[in-house]
Structure formats: structure tokens, C-alpha cells
Scaffold this active site. Structure first.
Site, PDB file in Angstrom:
ATOM      1  N   CYS A   1      -5.843  -4.593   3.674  1.00 49.99           N
ATOM      2  CA  CYS A   1      -6.861  -3.728   3.077  1.00 49.99           C
ATOM      3  C   CYS A   1      -7.714  -4.570   2.144  1.00 49.99           C
ATOM      4  O   CYS A   1      -7.553  -5.788   2.086  1.00 49.99           O
ATOM      5  CB  CYS A   1      -6.217  -2.558   2.355  1.00 49.99           C
ATOM      6  SG  CYS A   1      -5.332  -3.052   0.896  1.00 49.99           S
TER       7      CYS A   1
ATOM      8  N   LYS B   1       0.168   8.884  -9.399  1.00 56.44           N
ATOM      9  CA  LYS B   1      -0.014   8.754  -7.946  1.00 56.44           C
ATOM     10  C   LYS B   1       1.117   7.925  -7.341  1.00 56.44           C
ATOM     11  O   LYS B   1       1.741   8.331  -6.365  1.00 56.44           O
ATOM     12  CB  LYS B   1      -1.365   8.076  -7.660  1.00 56.44           C
ATOM     13  CG  LYS B   1      -1.511   7.615  -6.225  1.00 56.44           C
ATOM     14  CD  LYS B   1      -2.850   6.979  -5.956  1.00 56.44           C
ATOM     15  CE  LYS B   1      -2.936   5.498  -6.202  1.00 56.44           C
ATOM     16  NZ  LYS B   1      -2.261   4.645  -5.217  1.00 56.44           N
ATOM     17  N   ASN B   2       1.368   6.759  -7.939  1.00 62.64           N
ATOM     18  CA  ASN B   2       2.362   5.871  -7.338  1.00 62.64           C
ATOM     19  C   ASN B   2       3.794   6.324  -7.617  1.00 62.64           C
ATOM     20  O   ASN B   2       4.744   5.717  -7.140  1.00 62.64           O
ATOM     21  CB  ASN B   2       2.130   4.427  -7.802  1.00 62.64           C
ATOM     22  CG  ASN B   2       0.807   3.886  -7.273  1.00 62.64           C
ATOM     23  OD1 ASN B   2       0.224   4.469  -6.355  1.00 62.64           O
ATOM     24  ND2 ASN B   2       0.332   2.791  -7.845  1.00 62.64           N
TER      25      ASN B   2
ATOM     26  N   ARG C   1      -1.264  -7.772   2.617  1.00 57.53           N
ATOM     27  CA  ARG C   1      -0.187  -6.807   2.368  1.00 57.53           C
ATOM     28  C   ARG C   1       0.815  -6.697   3.522  1.00 57.53           C
ATOM     29  O   ARG C   1       0.931  -5.655   4.178  1.00 57.53           O
ATOM     30  CB  ARG C   1      -0.772  -5.444   1.986  1.00 57.53           C
ATOM     31  CG  ARG C   1      -1.719  -5.582   0.797  1.00 57.53           C
ATOM     32  CD  ARG C   1      -2.255  -4.274   0.327  1.00 57.53           C
ATOM     33  NE  ARG C   1      -1.323  -3.546  -0.511  1.00 57.53           N
ATOM     34  CZ  ARG C   1      -1.600  -2.358  -1.060  1.00 57.53           C
ATOM     35  NH1 ARG C   1      -2.754  -1.785  -0.847  1.00 57.53           N
ATOM     36  NH2 ARG C   1      -0.708  -1.753  -1.809  1.00 57.53           N
TER      37      ARG C   1
ATOM     38  N   ARG D   1      -8.947   8.919  -4.564  1.00 56.15           N
ATOM     39  CA  ARG D   1      -7.557   8.684  -4.134  1.00 56.15           C
ATOM     40  C   ARG D   1      -6.600   8.663  -5.326  1.00 56.15           C
ATOM     41  O   ARG D   1      -5.420   8.961  -5.170  1.00 56.15           O
ATOM     42  CB  ARG D   1      -7.448   7.326  -3.411  1.00 56.15           C
ATOM     43  CG  ARG D   1      -8.129   7.308  -2.055  1.00 56.15           C
ATOM     44  CD  ARG D   1      -7.835   6.012  -1.340  1.00 56.15           C
ATOM     45  NE  ARG D   1      -6.445   5.654  -1.561  1.00 56.15           N
ATOM     46  CZ  ARG D   1      -5.994   4.429  -1.763  1.00 56.15           C
ATOM     47  NH1 ARG D   1      -6.814   3.412  -1.755  1.00 56.15           N
ATOM     48  NH2 ARG D   1      -4.715   4.198  -1.961  1.00 56.15           N
TER      49      ARG D   1
ATOM     50  N   ASP E   1      -3.110  -3.420 -11.169  1.00 56.82           N
ATOM     51  CA  ASP E   1      -3.974  -2.243 -10.991  1.00 56.82           C
ATOM     52  C   ASP E   1      -4.955  -2.054 -12.149  1.00 56.82           C
ATOM     53  O   ASP E   1      -5.885  -1.254 -12.039  1.00 56.82           O
ATOM     54  CB  ASP E   1      -3.122  -0.965 -10.842  1.00 56.82           C
ATOM     55  CG  ASP E   1      -2.357  -0.956  -9.531  1.00 56.82           C
ATOM     56  OD1 ASP E   1      -2.718  -1.734  -8.637  1.00 56.82           O
ATOM     57  OD2 ASP E   1      -1.392  -0.181  -9.424  1.00 56.82           O
TER      58      ASP E   1
HETATM   59  N1  EPU Z   1       4.417  -8.291  -0.238  1.00 57.75           N
HETATM   60  C1  EPU Z   1       4.888  -9.116   0.748  1.00 57.75           C
HETATM   61  N2  EPU Z   1       5.760  -8.604   1.667  1.00 57.75           N
HETATM   62  C2  EPU Z   1       6.189  -7.312   1.633  1.00 57.75           C
HETATM   63  C3  EPU Z   1       5.711  -6.471   0.599  1.00 57.75           C
HETATM   64  C4  EPU Z   1       4.828  -6.986  -0.330  1.00 57.75           C
HETATM   65  O1  EPU Z   1       4.513 -10.286   0.827  1.00 57.75           O
HETATM   66  O2  EPU Z   1       6.974  -6.911   2.503  1.00 57.75           O
HETATM   67  C5  EPU Z   1       3.449  -8.820  -1.224  1.00 57.75           C
HETATM   68  C6  EPU Z   1       2.114  -8.076  -1.111  1.00 57.75           C
HETATM   69  O3  EPU Z   1       1.310  -8.586  -0.079  1.00 57.75           O
HETATM   70  C7  EPU Z   1       1.519  -8.266  -2.480  1.00 57.75           C
HETATM   71  C8  EPU Z   1       2.752  -8.271  -3.390  1.00 57.75           C
HETATM   72  O4  EPU Z   1       3.873  -8.534  -2.540  1.00 57.75           O
HETATM   73  O5  EPU Z   1       0.863  -9.502  -2.565  1.00 57.75           O
HETATM   74  C9  EPU Z   1       2.978  -6.966  -4.136  1.00 57.75           C
HETATM   75  O6  EPU Z   1       3.171  -5.915  -3.218  1.00 57.75           O
HETATM   76  P1  EPU Z   1       4.079  -4.649  -3.558  1.00 57.75           P
HETATM   77  O7  EPU Z   1       4.921  -4.367  -2.351  1.00 57.75           O
HETATM   78  O8  EPU Z   1       4.757  -4.879  -4.853  1.00 57.75           O
HETATM   79  O9  EPU Z   1       2.999  -3.513  -3.738  1.00 57.75           O
HETATM   80  P2  EPU Z   1       2.850  -2.159  -2.941  1.00 57.75           P
HETATM   81  O10 EPU Z   1       4.139  -1.422  -2.908  1.00 57.75           O
HETATM   82  O11 EPU Z   1       2.145  -2.397  -1.670  1.00 57.75           O
HETATM   83  C10 EPU Z   1       2.310  -0.838  -5.128  1.00 57.75           C
HETATM   84  C11 EPU Z   1       1.247   0.099  -5.596  1.00 57.75           C
HETATM   85  C12 EPU Z   1      -0.050  -0.677  -5.791  1.00 57.75           C
HETATM   86  C13 EPU Z   1       0.201  -1.763  -6.838  1.00 57.75           C
HETATM   87  C14 EPU Z   1       1.352  -2.664  -6.391  1.00 57.75           C
HETATM   88  C15 EPU Z   1       1.732  -3.700  -7.410  1.00 57.75           C
HETATM   89  C16 EPU Z   1       1.881   2.197  -4.617  1.00 57.75           C
HETATM   90  C17 EPU Z   1       1.565   3.284  -3.672  1.00 57.75           C
HETATM   91  N3  EPU Z   1       1.054   1.148  -4.615  1.00 57.75           N
HETATM   92  O12 EPU Z   1       1.853  -1.397  -3.906  1.00 57.75           O
HETATM   93  O13 EPU Z   1      -1.001   0.260  -6.296  1.00 57.75           O
HETATM   94  O14 EPU Z   1      -0.957  -2.542  -6.981  1.00 57.75           O
HETATM   95  O15 EPU Z   1       2.527  -1.850  -6.129  1.00 57.75           O
HETATM   96  O16 EPU Z   1       2.032  -3.127  -8.616  1.00 57.75           O
HETATM   97  O17 EPU Z   1       2.819   2.295  -5.384  1.00 57.75           O
HETATM   98  C18 EPU Z   1      -3.121   1.201  -6.622  1.00 57.75           C
HETATM   99  O18 EPU Z   1      -2.568   2.188  -7.113  1.00 57.75           O
HETATM  100  O19 EPU Z   1      -4.367   1.006  -6.694  1.00 57.75           O
HETATM  101  C19 EPU Z   1      -2.326   0.197  -5.921  1.00 57.75           C
HETATM  102  C20 EPU Z   1      -2.828  -0.685  -5.073  1.00 57.75           C
END
Ligand code: EPU
Length: 415
Positions: free
Chosen positions: A116, A22-23, A121, A396, A304
């Protein structure tokens, strides 16, 4: 609202296959917006989130054809530089379209994705990257807008190795003038896969999978063909599921090197895991030793899989601690596991799990995708039939879960 009714199972034997990630697929679908030529993607999982991304890129101008597990995306023209609220509000990773839109048209308007169930986030790191590349960023009426006459390569240090920010900046930088260097970049396998996809499109990227990614901008990108990588989180969920039961289960289409900390922690918990030619075999008697885990960005223990692993630790003979460091509030599964008889206490960012306990059936709620997965695993070892509500979260991210479990003899009904 649909729900699952799941009965416990005595033993889990046989084999189960992992689908495309998915990711991994979501940012790749966003990246197709960077080219006027068609891209063909194989091993596309049939997931609710993939359907949402299809609608978003169609709204932007993509022609999307799906046949079995393949998808062809062609975006000859961007018709709309704005992503629709109805879809963005359903899935945070719709924000992935921001970088490609900005790079291709100089304008991207996306509704603020908001917080969420797992935390606030923020998107500050994505925006820091766009600004460094020369875009102006404005907020208004619930939207974030990025605009640039042209993007120019820059050095960008990420305060945290954010997966989303790394993907978005990498995609935006492919068409920027000059060289972009992302420092403290995320190293997840899905980042590497996106870099491979972008490189097939003609982008010049080096260093993906390390903390320094270097992108040299090119004038345009072309179409390409690619297969999505296996879903390491689905694979990890099945590893944990097998560990919790009396089992002899072969998990196919798995990349063991993507799951090193999970495999290490399962072995520490007393589970037998063997690498075979076509997958990983888990042999377990369901007896678990207590272990402590700390979630971290890749290659650390994945956040995750924190909820599914906590379901396993409920069975452990003693006390275990789980420290969540990636998201600030990813513990919503705890109250649901406690409804099933678990003994878990939250202490700040840690959870202390006192085992062993005999989980019991109850009415519980999937509060997010991975919390839902944890409840499915708990149901398989609980006494009585468990009802899991709000399973749209599970849809999802787990492709054909019911069929896969039924093939192992599990009695699972969707109501
Ligand atoms: N963060 C910030 N500022 C930003 C972006 C992120 O402070 O601009 C913080 C977030 O709030 C969080 C941490 O950094 O505390 C990690 O966020 P990250 O951006 O790494 O995660 P993401 O891109 O929002 C993806 C996956 C998530 C997975 C995380 C961490 C996708 C679509 N989603 O989220 O997957 O948990 O990386 O590995 O790739 C899931 O599949 O259930 C899921 C939530």
C-alpha cells in the site's frame, strides 16, 4: 471523490474528545469469530474501516447488530472460511481474520493483502507463526490459504515485533493444543487490549505488553463484554494540532502513558502539556523549537504520528530530522506539505525539515490516512483555504472529525 476545504483558525480553545481506537476494535471484531457465543463491544468508533470489517465477518457468518456506539457480534456457525477480495483489498487489517478462522475451523483463505502507500507490508511473520502451530500454507489465485487438522502450541520468534503477526498468532494459539510462546512480540496497547478481550472470552494469556507472550490453548472460548480502548493516534493527532496553534485545549478520553514519546517530544519542542483529572491540557503559543524524532515499535515514537508531527516541525525555528524505521516508504505527505510551502528534503529513510515556514493554502491530496491527518493540521495554520482531496483515507480512521473541529470554531466543509 470527496474533499475538504479548510480555513485557518486564529486560536484553538475548548475541549475535544477522543474515540475508541481503530487499531483496537478491528482485531477484537476478528476475535469474535473464535466463539459461538455473542460478544458485546462498546465504544465502537463509527469509521469506514469498522464498516469494512463488519462486512467481512458477516460474509464469514457473523450476525452483527449495531446500536449507537455498541456492537453485538454472534457467530454461531462459520459459513465461509474465505474473506472476500472486495473488502480485503480496501483494508489490510482484514488479514486479522486469518488466525481466528484457522483456529476455529482449521481452514482460512484470505486474498493476499498486497502493498500500500506506506510500504510493501509482507505477511511472512504471520505465516511463520501459523506454520509453527502446525498449519500448511499455500498460495494460489491471489489467495493465501492456511490449513490444519489441529493446531499445536509452539515457540515462535518474530524477527520484527510486528503488530499484525503478534495479533494473528495470539488469536490462533488461543484454541491450539498446549502452550505457545511468542518471542519479540509487539507491545502496543492494542495488543494488550486484545489479550484482555481474549482473556474475557476464556483464553489463557500472560505477558501481553512485554516482548514474551505466553498462550495456553483452551478447548473453546465464550462470549464476553468489552469497551474499546481510547485511540492513542487520534489523541496524538489532537495534541500535535493544539501544539501547532495558539491554543488552550483539553483533550479528553486520552491515556497519557500510551503517548509518552509524543508528549516528551512536544515538551522538548516548547509546548506546555498538563495532566488534568479528565484529560491532557495543551497550552501553546504556536512557537515550536526544532526536534528530531525516530519512529520505532511501541513504546517508541509511533510511525502513525510521524506525518502529523512533520507538519508541526514545518513551523519550528530551525532544522529538524525525522527518521522512519518502521515502514520503508511512509513519506508520501512530504510532496504535499512542500506544495503548501514547506521545505522538506528526503535523504534515504530520513526527512530534513527546514523551518520556520509560513504554510500556504494549496490543492493537496491525502495519500493515506495519517498523511491526510497531517494535511488537516497544516491547513489550520496555512494562509488561505486549503483543499484536501481523497479524504476517504481520513474517514478510515478519524471518527466525526468535522464535527469535532467545528465545535472548536474551525471552518471545514466537505464537498
Ligand atoms: N512486517 C514484515 N512481515 C510481516 C509483518 C510486518 O516484514 O509479516 C513489517 C512491515 O512491512 C512493516 C513493519 O513490519 O515494515 C511493521 O508492521 P506491523 O505488522 O507491525 O504493522 P501492521 O500490523 O501492518 C499496524 C497498524 C498500523 C501501524 C503499524 C505499526 C493496524 C490495523 N494497523 O499495522 O496502523 O502503523 O501497526 O504500528 O493495527 C494506521 O493506523 O494508519 C496504520 C497504518
Amino acid at each position: 471523490m470527496q474533499k475538504y476545504i479548510i480555513e485557518p483558525i486564529e486560536e484553538l480553545n475548548g475541549e475535544i474528545e477522543v474515540d475508541g481506537a481503530k487499531n483496537g476494535i478491528l482485531p477484537i471484531m476478528a476475535a469474535t469469530l473464535l466463539s459461538t457465543e455473542p460478544c458485546i463491544i462498546h465504544k465502537v468508533p463509527s469509521l469506514k474501516d469498522v464498516g469494512v470489517m463488519v462486512e467481512i465477518i458477516r460474509h464469514i457468518g457473523a450476525n452483527v447488530d449495531r446500536a449507537k456506539s455498541s456492537m453485538t457480534v454472534n457467530v454461531p456457525k462459520i459459513k465461509n472460511s474465505e474473506a472476500p477480495y472486495d473488502y480485503v483489498s480496501q483494508m489490510r487489517s482484514s488479514f486479522d481474520v486469518m488466525g481466528p478462522l484457522l483456529a476455529r475451523t482449521g481452514l482460512a483463505r484470505v486474498p493476499l493483502p498486497g502493498g500500500c502507500a506506506i510500504g510493501e507490508r509482507p505477511i511472512d511473520l504471520h505465516l511463520k507463526g501459523f506454520k509453527a502451530l502446525g498449519a500448511s500454507v499455500e498460495f494460489g489465485h491471489g489467495f493465501v490459504q492456511a490449513k490444519a487438522d489441529k493446531l499445536v502450541g509452539a515457540n515462535i520468534y518474530l524477527d520484527f515485533p510486528s503488530v499484525g503477526a503478534t495479533k494473528n498468532i495470539m488469536m490462533a494459539a488461543t484454541l491450539a493444543e498446549g502452550v505457545t510462546v511468542i518471542e519479540n512480540a509487539a507491545k502496543e496497547p492494542e495488543i494488550v487490549d486484545l489479550a484482555i478481550f481474549l482473556s474475557k472470552m476464556g483464553a489463557k494469556i500472560s505477558g501481553s505488553g512485554t516482548d514474551t507472550i505466553r498462550i495456553t490453548g483452551v478447548k473453546e472460548l465464550k462470549g464476553c463484554e468489552h469497551a474499546t480502548l481510547p485511540d492513542r493516534i487520534e489523541a496524538g493527532t489532537f495534541l500535535i494540532m493544539a501544539a501547532m496553534n495558539k491554543s488552550n485545549l483539553l483533550i479528553k478520553n486520552i491515556v497519557p502513558s500510551h503517548l509518552k514519546p509524543v508528549i516528551a517530544k512536544l515538551i522538548e519542542a516548547g509546548v506546555n502539556i498538563k495532566e488534568e483529572e479528565d484529560g491532557l491540557r495543551v497550552i501553546s503559543d504556536g512557537k515550536i523549537k526544532p526536534v528530531d524524532i525516530t519512529t520505532l515499535p511501541y513504546p517508541g515514537f509511533p510511525t502513525d504520528l510521524q506525518a502529523p508531527f512533520m507538519a508541526l516541525l514545518c513551523l519550528a525555528d530551525g532544522s529538524s530530522t525525522v527518521l522512519e524505521t518502521v515502514f520503508e516508504s511512509r513519506f508520501s505527505h512530504i510532496s504535499e506539505l512542500n506544495r503548501m510551502g514547506a521545505k522538506i528534503k528526503i535523504e534515504g529513510h530520513s526527512a530534513v525539515i527546514t523551518g520556520p515556514c509560513q504554510l500556504q493554502s494549496a490543492d493537496v491530496k491525502a495519500t493515506d490516512l495519517r498523511a491526510g491527518a497531517a494535511l488537516v493540521l497544516a491547513s489550520l495554520v496555512a494562509q488561505g483555504a486549503t483543499t484536501i482531496h481523497d479524504i476517504y483515507h481520513i474517514d478510515r480512521g478519524y471518527n466525526g472529525l468535522e464535527t469535532k473541529l467545528r465545535n472548536l470554531g474551525v471552518h471545514i466543509t466537505r464537498v
